[in-house]
Design an enzyme around this catalytic site. Structure first.
Site, PDB file in Angstrom:
ATOM      1  CB  SER A  89      -0.895   0.021   1.239  1.00 50.56           C
ATOM      2  OG  SER A  89      -1.494   1.283   1.407  1.00 50.56           O
ATOM      3  CB  THR A  90       0.991   4.387  -1.835  1.00 47.40           C
ATOM      4  OG1 THR A  90       1.708   3.636  -2.801  1.00 47.40           O
ATOM      5  CG2 THR A  90       1.645   5.770  -1.691  1.00 47.40           C
ATOM      6  CB  THR A  92      -3.181   1.797   3.886  1.00 44.40           C
ATOM      7  OG1 THR A  92      -4.364   1.812   3.091  1.00 44.40           O
ATOM      8  CG2 THR A  92      -3.518   1.237   5.259  1.00 44.40           C
ATOM      9  NE  ARG A 140      -3.185  -2.413   1.541  1.00 41.71           N
ATOM     10  CZ  ARG A 140      -4.065  -1.581   0.994  1.00 41.71           C
ATOM     11  NH1 ARG A 140      -4.828  -0.830   1.770  1.00 41.71           N
ATOM     12  NH2 ARG A 140      -4.184  -1.488  -0.320  1.00 41.71           N
ATOM     13  CG  HIS A 167     -10.470   0.051   1.811  1.00 40.66           C
ATOM     14  ND1 HIS A 167      -9.727   0.307   2.949  1.00 40.66           N
ATOM     15  CD2 HIS A 167      -9.707   0.524   0.772  1.00 40.66           C
ATOM     16  CE1 HIS A 167      -8.602   0.898   2.625  1.00 40.66           C
ATOM     17  NE2 HIS A 167      -8.558   1.037   1.310  1.00 40.66           N
ATOM     18  CD  GLN A 170     -10.123   5.505  -0.015  1.00 41.46           C
ATOM     19  OE1 GLN A 170      -8.958   5.132   0.059  1.00 41.46           O
ATOM     20  NE2 GLN A 170     -10.453   6.752  -0.319  1.00 41.46           N
ATOM     21  CG  ASP A 262     -11.280   0.812  -6.240  1.00 46.38           C
ATOM     22  OD1 ASP A 262     -10.135   1.227  -6.475  1.00 46.38           O
ATOM     23  OD2 ASP A 262     -11.525  -0.054  -5.381  1.00 46.38           O
ATOM     24  CG  MET A 267      -2.816  -5.694  -5.247  1.00 47.88           C
ATOM     25  SD  MET A 267      -1.923  -5.135  -3.770  1.00 47.88           S
ATOM     26  CE  MET A 267      -3.158  -4.081  -3.026  1.00 47.88           C
ATOM     27  CB  CYS A 302      -9.767   4.659  -3.116  1.00 45.76           C
ATOM     28  SG  CYS A 302      -9.755   3.077  -3.989  1.00 45.76           S
ATOM     29  NE  ARG A 329      -7.120   5.821   3.570  1.00 48.91           N
ATOM     30  CZ  ARG A 329      -6.546   4.748   3.008  1.00 48.91           C
ATOM     31  NH1 ARG A 329      -6.574   4.601   1.683  1.00 48.91           N
ATOM     32  NH2 ARG A 329      -5.977   3.823   3.753  1.00 48.91           N
TER      33      ARG A 329
END
Length: 353
Positions: A89-90, A92, A140, A167, A170, A262, A267, A302, A329
């Site tokens: 994640s970036t 989170t 996560r 989620h 978010q 989204d 993933m 997101c 966030r």
């Protein structure tokens, strides 16, 4: 109009104003009285309207005091958070690490290479060990059941940093962003155009509680989980909001204030990419999609974003709120952990809902 009628009309108007004032005070009082200390945060399904509004209020308050008034608030001094990341994640990771540190606490980042979650050590044992080391856990994960296992055994709050089902962190950022942009949330119409995924599920557990109408377009075969649909229908009826489910993106977008999408390939779904891209043809958000929206329409995503989901004309336009949304966030995760770990009372006026 005769004098008697004028008097009745004046009394009626004044009575309505008084009623609205009393209602507002009652609402503010109920939200202000909420205390979430010690709670876990696995899904917004478990949180009431007042509780969600309280989280947004605390988040907005911290943002105002720290970012705009340059105050230092060491509310989490001496506390630590374990951050378990089965998925990269970036937003989170960065929002949690920077936010927790900014409040005086210590974040600990743990990947599947760092701990033995569910492999050499059970989720239950991991939860008990972490409960003795830190004050709160953000996880996560791939499976939502992992969060439930952690929460059952832990003696500290567990936060859902993302699972296959929900989620929720978010959605807090999304609604804070919309609240800042529009001034209030009640009566807004949000249109989701895309996959029936975890982000959508969290929208469905939240929108009605904030007085927000929800219009959903997903391709056939990509609908939200049926149990989530049933709960959303129940919430919509309970709170007097509209809920539409369709497979037509333009129908969903019609009369909307906010367009949201989204990734179409999450993933773990890379092998399905070719089929998914074909199935989602016609779902890209463009200015044409926005042409059937209300004049004040905006766009959320997101992130990370791919071209097939929304074109550059929309994504980089003045209607796009994606970068304020990403920043929020940080403020909403800060508002969340402060609410779950302290008795903090916001110092700024309550946001309008």
């Amino acid at each position: 109009m005769n004098a008697a009628a004028m008097f009745v009309k004046l009394v009626s108007v004044n009575s309505l104003k008084t009623l609205l004032k009393l209602s507002s005070r009652s609402f503010s009082s109920s939200c202000a009285a909420v205390n979430l200390k010690g709670r876990s945060f696995l899904t917004l399904k478990d949180f009431s309207s007042d509780e969600i509004q309280r989280l947004l209020w605390v988040s907005g308050d911290l943002k105002h005091r720290i970012k705009h008034q340059q105050q230092y608030l060491p509310l989490l001094q001496g506390k630590s958070i374990a951050m378990i990341f089965e998925k990269r994640s970036t937003r989170t990771r960065m929002s949690t690490e920077t936010g927790f540190s900014l409040l005086g606490g210590h974040p600990c980042f743990l990947t599947s290479q760092d701990i033995h979650l569910g492999v050499n050590e059970s989720c239950s044992d991991t939860a008990r060990v972490l409960s003795g080391f830190c004050d709160i856990v953000l996880a996560r994960v791939y499976s939502h059941s992992t969060l439930e296992d952690l929460d059952e055994a832990a003696s500290i709050p567990i936060i859902n940093g993302l699972s296959d089902l929900y989620h929720p962190i978010q959605i807090l950022a999304d609604f804070l962003t919309l609240q800042e942009h529009y001034g209030s949330l009640r009566g807004l119409t949000v249109s989701w155009i895309g996959d029936g995924n975890n982000v959508l599920h969290s929208f469905m557990m939240t929108a009605a509680k904030l007085g927000v109408h929800l219009r959903i377009a997903t391709p056939k075969g990509y609908e939200p989980v049926q149990s989530v649909i049933q709960e959303a229908q129940k919430l919509s009826k309970e709170h007097g909001t509209q809920l539409l489910l369709t497979s037509d993106p333009m129908e969903a977008a019609h009369g909307s204030n906010v367009l949201v999408t989204d990734t179409w390939v999450s993933m773990g779904q890379e092998e399905e990419k070719k089929k998914r891209l074909k199935d989602f043809e016609g779902y890209q958000i463009t200015m044409k999609t926005g042409s059937v929206c209300k004049p004040d329409w905006t766009f959320l995503h997101c992130l990370p974003r791919k071209m097939e989901e929304v074109d550059d004309e929309v994504f980089y336009s003045s209607r796009s709120l994606v970068f304020p949304e990403a920043e929020n966030r940080k403020w909403t995760i800060m508002g969340l952990v402060v609410s779950l770990l302290t008795d903090y009372t916001p110092q700024t006026p309550m946001l309008k809902f």
